[in-house]
Design an enzyme around this catalytic site. Structure first.
Site, PDB file in Angstrom:
ATOM      1  N   GLY A  10       0.834  -1.202   0.000  1.00  0.00           N
ATOM      2  CA  GLY A  10       0.000   0.000   0.000  1.00  0.00           C
ATOM      3  C   GLY A  10       0.863   1.244   0.000  1.00  0.00           C
ATOM      4  N   CYS A  11       0.279   2.327   0.430  1.00  0.00           N
ATOM      5  CA  CYS A  11       0.991   3.606   0.468  1.00  0.00           C
ATOM      6  C   CYS A  11       2.255   3.493   1.316  1.00  0.00           C
ATOM      7  CB  CYS A  11       0.059   4.676   1.046  1.00  0.00           C
ATOM      8  SG  CYS A  11       0.835   6.278   1.253  1.00  0.00           S
TER       9      CYS A  11
END
Length: 172
Positions: A10-11
C-alpha cells in the site's frame, strides 16, 4: 553487518513507521520499484504508466532483526489477501509484494507465505507476490519519514482500514 529488504504494502507512508520502530533497523526509505521507467516521480507512479509499486527499502542488522522476523512482521501490517491494493489505496502501484534480493530471502519469504496460507488465519487465499528485487528509486524528500513530518495526515491515512484489519487478524 547489514542487509536490505524491500516490501510493498500500500501507500509507503503507512509502511515506514511499523518497521522504523523495530530493533535492529538502521533506515526505512520510501520509494518506487518494479517498474520500467528510470527515476520515476510520484506523479508518474500515481498515473500508473511506469509499472512501479510504492515500497519501502529497509536496511537492517540481521544479527538483531533477522530477515525471517521482518517477513513475519510484514504479514501483520498488510492485507495479504488483496492483490489490487491495500485498504483505501487501490491500484497496481499499491499491490502487496515482497521483493527478494537473494535466493535465501526468496526461500524464507516463500516458506513464510506457505505457512501463513496453511495457518487458516485468513478465509481468502494469500496473494502477496514474491518477486526478484529490481532497481529501487527513493521517493522525493517530502515522502520520507512522513509519519514524523505530518503526524495528523499520517493518522488519517493509517485509519483508512489498516488499523482495524490488524486488530481483526492479529490482535485476537
Amino acid at each position: 553487518m547489514e542487509d536490505t529488504a524491500i516490501f510493498a504494502g500500500g501507500c509507503f507512508w503507512c509502511m515506514v513507521k511499523p518497521f522504523d520502530t523495530l530493533p535492529g533497523i538502521k533506515s526505512v526509505v520510501s520509494g518506487y520499484t518494479g517498474g520500467h521507467v528510470a527515476n520515476p516521480t510520484y506523479e508518474q507512479v500515481c498515473s500508473h504508466i511506469t509499472g512501479h509499486t510504492e515500497a519501502v527499502k529497509i536496511t537492517f542488522d540481521p544479527e538483531i532483526m533477522p530477515y525471517e522476523k521482518l517477513v513475519e512482521y510484514y504479514w501483520q501490517v498488510t492485507d495479504p489477501t488483496d492483490a489490487m491494493g491495500q485498504f483505501q489505496d487501490r491500484g497496481d502501484s499499491y499491490r502487496p509484494v515482497i521483493f527478494y534480493n537473494s535466493e535465501e530471502q526468496k526461500e524464507i519469504a516463500t516458506k513464510s507465505k506457505e505457512a501463513l496460507a496453511a495457518s487458516g488465519r485468513f478465509d481468502k487465499p494469500i496473494v502477496t507476490s514474491i518477486e526478484a528485487a529490481k532497481e529501487f528509486y527513493p521517493a522525493e524528500e517530502y515522502h520520507q519519514n512522513f509519519y514524523k513530518k505530518n503526524p495528523e495526515r499520517f493518522e488519517l491515512e493509517e485509519s483508512g482500514g489498516r488499523a482495524d484489519f490488524i486488530k481483526r487478524h492479529w490482535n485476537k
